[in-house]
Design a protein around this motif. Structure first.
Motif, PDB file in Angstrom:
ATOM      1  N   THR A   1       0.288  45.168  28.468  1.00 11.74           N
ATOM      2  CA  THR A   1       1.053  46.238  29.416  1.00 11.74           C
ATOM      3  C   THR A   1       0.770  46.324  30.948  1.00 11.74           C
ATOM      4  N   GLY A   2       0.030  45.708  31.241  1.00 10.56           N
ATOM      5  CA  GLY A   2      -0.235  45.328  32.867  1.00 10.56           C
ATOM      6  C   GLY A   2       0.806  44.501  33.524  1.00 10.56           C
ATOM      7  N   LEU A   3       0.885  43.260  33.148  1.00  4.18           N
ATOM      8  CA  LEU A   3       1.775  42.460  33.564  1.00  4.18           C
ATOM      9  C   LEU A   3       3.024  42.183  33.296  1.00  4.18           C
ATOM     10  N   THR A   4       3.219  43.150  32.292  1.00  6.31           N
ATOM     11  CA  THR A   4       4.650  43.747  32.092  1.00  6.31           C
ATOM     12  C   THR A   4       5.336  45.353  32.960  1.00  6.31           C
ATOM     13  N   THR A   5       4.213  45.558  32.670  1.00  5.86           N
ATOM     14  CA  THR A   5       4.354  46.312  34.576  1.00  5.86           C
ATOM     15  C   THR A   5       4.847  46.307  35.247  1.00  5.86           C
ATOM     16  N   LEU A   6       4.549  45.378  36.047  1.00  2.83           N
ATOM     17  CA  LEU A   6       4.621  44.581  36.771  1.00  2.83           C
ATOM     18  C   LEU A   6       6.137  43.785  37.419  1.00  2.83           C
ATOM     19  N   ILE A   7       6.357  43.422  35.924  1.00  2.00           N
ATOM     20  CA  ILE A   7       7.585  43.201  36.072  1.00  2.00           C
ATOM     21  C   ILE A   7       8.633  44.074  35.785  1.00  2.00           C
ATOM     22  N   ALA A   8       8.742  44.898  35.155  1.00  2.00           N
ATOM     23  CA  ALA A   8       9.459  46.570  34.928  1.00  2.00           C
ATOM     24  C   ALA A   8      10.072  46.836  36.652  1.00  2.00           C
ATOM     25  N   GLU A   9       8.802  47.098  36.679  1.00  2.00           N
ATOM     26  CA  GLU A   9       8.813  47.630  38.146  1.00  2.00           C
ATOM     27  C   GLU A   9       9.498  47.229  39.207  1.00  2.00           C
ATOM     28  N   GLU A  10       9.003  45.879  39.180  1.00  2.00           N
ATOM     29  CA  GLU A  10      10.496  44.680  40.430  1.00  2.00           C
ATOM     30  C   GLU A  10      11.759  44.897  40.038  1.00  2.00           C
ATOM     31  N   ILE A  11      11.984  44.466  38.880  1.00  2.00           N
ATOM     32  CA  ILE A  11      12.484  44.196  38.513  1.00  2.00           C
ATOM     33  C   ILE A  11      13.897  44.968  38.271  1.00  2.00           C
TER      34      ILE A  11
ATOM     35  N   ARG B   1      15.739  39.884  39.476  1.00  2.00           N
ATOM     36  CA  ARG B   1      16.217  41.320  40.181  1.00  2.00           C
ATOM     37  C   ARG B   1      17.202  40.836  41.100  1.00  2.00           C
ATOM     38  N   GLU B   2      17.183  39.758  42.550  1.00  2.00           N
ATOM     39  CA  GLU B   2      17.346  39.768  43.461  1.00  2.00           C
ATOM     40  C   GLU B   2      19.019  38.593  42.919  1.00  2.00           C
ATOM     41  N   MET B   3      18.331  38.060  41.619  1.00  2.00           N
ATOM     42  CA  MET B   3      19.455  36.848  41.480  1.00  2.00           C
ATOM     43  C   MET B   3      20.532  37.690  40.541  1.00  2.00           C
ATOM     44  N   ILE B   4      20.050  38.423  39.974  1.00  2.00           N
ATOM     45  CA  ILE B   4      20.986  39.552  39.555  1.00  2.00           C
ATOM     46  C   ILE B   4      22.008  40.521  39.987  1.00  2.00           C
ATOM     47  N   LEU B   5      20.965  41.283  41.076  1.00  2.00           N
ATOM     48  CA  LEU B   5      21.955  41.611  41.945  1.00  2.00           C
ATOM     49  C   LEU B   5      23.119  41.090  43.252  1.00  2.00           C
TER      50      LEU B   5
ATOM     51  N   SER C   1      21.749  48.030  43.444  1.00  2.00           N
ATOM     52  CA  SER C   1      20.674  48.397  44.196  1.00  2.00           C
ATOM     53  C   SER C   1      20.766  48.108  41.688  1.00  2.00           C
ATOM     54  N   LEU C   2      19.461  47.777  40.984  1.00  2.70           N
ATOM     55  CA  LEU C   2      19.246  47.676  40.068  1.00  2.70           C
ATOM     56  C   LEU C   2      18.264  48.679  40.116  1.00  2.70           C
TER      57      LEU C   2
ATOM     58  N   PRO D   1      15.200  33.388  44.274  1.00  2.00           N
ATOM     59  CA  PRO D   1      14.941  32.990  46.636  1.00  2.00           C
ATOM     60  C   PRO D   1      13.343  32.162  46.566  1.00  2.00           C
ATOM     61  N   ALA D   2      13.286  31.737  47.158  1.00  2.00           N
ATOM     62  CA  ALA D   2      11.474  31.582  47.752  1.00  2.00           C
ATOM     63  C   ALA D   2      10.691  32.028  47.757  1.00  2.00           C
ATOM     64  N   GLU D   3      11.003  33.174  48.417  1.00  2.00           N
ATOM     65  CA  GLU D   3      10.124  34.134  49.007  1.00  2.00           C
ATOM     66  C   GLU D   3      10.965  35.931  48.855  1.00  2.00           C
ATOM     67  N   PRO D   4      11.322  36.095  47.285  1.00  2.00           N
ATOM     68  CA  PRO D   4      11.912  37.929  46.960  1.00  2.00           C
ATOM     69  C   PRO D   4      11.285  38.857  47.768  1.00  2.00           C
ATOM     70  N   ARG D   5      12.194  39.673  47.863  1.00  2.00           N
ATOM     71  CA  ARG D   5      11.124  40.980  48.645  1.00  2.00           C
ATOM     72  C   ARG D   5      10.913  41.387  47.768  1.00  2.00           C
TER      73      ARG D   5
END
Length: 726
Positions: free
Chosen positions: A67-77, A128-132, A147-148, A175-179
């Motif tokens: 759950t925790g690691l999935t939360t991080l992915i969901a948050e940033e995307i 997220r940045e690649m999709i945008l 925005s996404l 991106p090498a360093e995404p926001r």
């Protein structure tokens, strides 16, 4: 069942299903998309339909990384938790390694979130940045205007589901360093309403644990093991088992460590195993009993320590204590303890059509069994797959340096013609009598106080069996001869104690030792916190205020530990327990987290103690999933208290005496009436939560008992040292 494949098969299979965007992290930390660089480690998979899967590199034994690691992915995307799924990563230590372990893929030491917080956020942010950017290219828009949110890309003049842009995004350079999102933008991280993703399937029976694996035509294998550590099997006579329905055969393992019993089902294997006549060579076996082991440890405490851990001036420390106005001293003894997870050890191994292998296992550290199986079967690593399953607990047991039970399965399988899968099953009795244990330890402490009740000297000696020496983790944990897991939580305590000496002596291992939930902190926290309570009483000081006096520095260590102590005392209404009740407090730092606990009890040791309430305050940095943090504190508290109440492992002539839960009783739900947990707000990086709730629990209970009766419990378990429970 969630299937795991090789990394190449993973990428090829997903690509064949349609347009897929893979986002991962190189070992150097640079973000990149798959495509030309298909060797990258994917953490995020996005399908053409917009479905998102987090590839979770830490296995799930109940502590919550799925759950925790999935939360991080969901948050940033920019997704809801309902829009993302997870699956466990394949075994590949080059790319899925635990960044805190080195070249090992594994879960342990409460490192899942500490290790992966930034790594998984970057993977989600890159996606997220690649999709945008793909959407901006398609719409001819400025990417900064897009925005996404909730899986939908929105711009000033258009919106579309993110799946529409997956194919185009896969062609872009990552991106090498995404926001990364600012904490003010968080909707999921830190949200107490986010619930576990695996609760529903565990509640309705859909969850697949390793024990649930059933493959067509599989055999069950159980191992007859010696009662004494170090004994070896010489021969086996199975004539007494021949008439048992379902029995197949028995054979001595190639390493002589036991006898494999093959059967059509578990019951037949159990019955047949009892009927075997095995000749054991016990010439190199352990023959000591628990009283001899304890005597050796206590003798080591009375001698000069082998290692001066903190390089102290021992003469100066002794002089300060000897000239003190008061001296407080105590010797402690901690017995062997079993891990006793609810799901006994098991795994299943099968051969693939191309001669490779698949191991289905609740694999806590897949690198170990992966390498072991490669050696046993003389196969390259890429021919072996680890299908990581859910595990019903571990507490350290599923991550042995020797990959013990997976090696047993491999040896049992290599002795067959490999046409039938082999499922290795341990019984509860196997787990308690033939497993690995938290080693026995002793502590001897002398504290000198001046006329004002201030500590002027602290001499602390530890003796016990090293866990890390002789393992692959020796270079990581052992320095200048000191196994720091033996003394962690003492010499490195945030308490500012003047003129202190911490010494260590290793004693001979009585059995197979292994880290147990919170490792060395399980005994060091008990000693540190009971001694602080004893010193406070000698000084005529309030136990909370006394501790705060040694946490008055400006360093984060002192400030954060003091903060949780104050919060727990406030929540527990410290000093105002109802009539007939008493309170005890303990505070400890472990795995980067700070936990304070107040235990409130009623009754007395003679007539029976009842644990009315445990109040806990935890500072674990950013709490990604507060609900999971609370659950881990509750579980850790129960685990710590349950074992000190009535559990120990004892040996007679080198053989373990305990058999099953009737004589190694787990915590009962009625043993603790109430637990309240407060998660401290923090902007610090996440730290561990799987283990830090355990260390303060037992000393807080011990201090509550002492507050009501003056009984100081220096040997465990409590029920054999003057305390009864109701």
């Amino acid at each position: 069942m969630t299937l795991s494949t090789s990394r190449r098969g993973f990428l090829q299979g997903a690509a064949a299903a349609g347009a897929v965007l893979f986002v991962g992290v190189k070992p150097s930390g640079a973000i990149a998309a798959a495509g030309e660089a298909t060797q990258l480690n994917p953490f995020v998979r996005i399908g053409a339909d917009g479905s998102v899967t987090a590839i979770v590199k830490h296995f799930e034994m109940g502590q919550g990384p799925s759950t925790g690691l999935t939360t991080l992915i969901a948050e940033e995307i920019g997704l809801t938790m309902d829009q993302v799924d997870y699956e466990f990563a394949p075994s590949n230590p080059e790319v899925y390694n635990n960044l805190l372990f080195g070249p090992f893929q594994g879960t342990g030491g409460s490192t899942a979130m500490a290790n992966s917080f930034e790594q998984y956020r970057k993977a989600g942010a890159a996606a997220r940045e690649m999709i945008l950017q793909a959407a901006a290219n398609d719409w001819g828009a400025d990417v900064s205007t897009l925005s996404l949110e909730n899986g939908v890309v929105r711009g000033p003049d258009a919106q579309a589901p993110m799946g529409d842009f997956v194919a185009a995004a896969a062609q872009l350079e990552a991106p090498a360093e995404p926001r990364l999102k600012d904490p003010s933008e968080f909707r999921l991280i830190g949200n107490p309403d986010v619930r576990r993703l695996d609760s529903a399937i565990k509640g309705n029976g859909e969850a697949m644990f390793a024990m649930d694996v059933y493959l067509p035509n599989q055999m069950i294998a159980m191992i007859a093991r010696p009662e004494q550590r170090g004994a070896q099997a010489v021969s086996v006579d199975d004539s007494g088992a021949q008439d048992i329905k379902g029995y197949i055969r028995s054979a001595v393992l190639p390493n002589k460590a036991g006898v494999a019993v093959y059967a059509e089902n578990t019951w037949a294997a159990m019955q047949a195993r009892m009927m075997l006549d095995i000749e054991w060579d016990t010439s190199a076996a352990e023959t000591r009993s628990s009283d001899e082991i304890e005597a050796e440890i206590r003798a080591a405490l009375d001698a000069e320590p082998t290692y001066n851990v903190n390089k102290a001036d021992v003469a100066a420390v002794n002089a300060a204590i000897d000239s003190a106005a008061q001296v407080v001293e105590q010797t402690f003894y901690f017995p062997l303890l079993a891990h006793a997870p609810m799901e006994p050890l098991n795994c299943t191994i099968e051969q693939t059509a191309d001669g490779g292998l698949i191991l289905h296992d609740g694999a806590q550290m897949p690198t170990g069994p992966h390498m072991a199986l490669a050696q046993i079967f003389e196969l390259p690593m890429e021919k072996i797959q680890i299908n990581t399953m859910l595990a019903g607990g571990s507490f350290g047991r599923r991550t042995t340096p020797e990959a013990d039970y997976q090696v047993e399965a491999g040896l049992a399988f290599v002795m067959t013609d490999r046409t039938r899968p082999v499922k290795l099953v341990w019984s509860r009795e196997d787990d308690l009598r033939s497993g690995y244990y938290r080693p026995a330890f002793g502590h001897k402490v002398r504290i000198g106080l001046n006329e004002s009740g201030e500590i002027v000297g602290w001499d602390h000696r530890v003796a016990g069996q090293s866990i890390m020496k002789g393992t692959p983790f020796e270079s990581f944990a052992v320095h200048d001869g000191v196994d720091h897991s033996s003394v962690e939580g003492t010499y490195d305590s945030p308490y500012m104690i003047p003129t202190a000496h911490f010494g260590l002596t290793d004693t001979e291992k009585a059995t197979s030792t292994l880290w147990w939930r919170a490792v060395g902190h399980t005994h060091t926290a008990y000693v540190m916190e009971v001694m602080m309570d004893m010193a406070a009483k000698a000084a005529g000081a309030d136990p909370v205020e006394f501790r705060l006096g040694y946490l008055s520095g400006d360093a984060p260590d002192q400030a954060r530990k003091a903060a949780v102590l104050r919060k727990a005392a406030e929540m527990a209404d410290w000093g105002n327990a109802p009539a007939g009740h008493s309170q005890g407090v303990a505070v400890h730092k472990s795995f980067g987290s700070y936990v304070a606990e107040v235990v409130e009890i009623s009754g007395n040791p003679e007539d029976g103690v009842k644990i009315e309430k445990v109040t806990c305050a935890v500072d674990c940095g950013i709490a990604v999933n507060p609900d999971i943090v609370k659950a881990q504190m509750e579980g850790g508290i129960g685990y710590g208290i349950g074992h000190v109440m009535r559990d120990k492992i004892t040996l007679t002539g080198g053989a373990v005496d305990q058999f099953n839960f009737p004589d190694y009783e787990p915590l009962r739900i009625g043993d603790i009436a109430q637990i309240d947990v407060h998660v401290m707000p923090s902007a610090e990086a996440p730290t561990g939560v799987g283990e830090p709730g355990t260390p303060p629990a037992a000393p807080a209970l011990a201090n509550a008992i002492a507050a009501s009766s003056d009984l100081r419990i220096a040997s465990l378990p409590m029920n054999e040292n003057g305390v009864s429970f109701v």
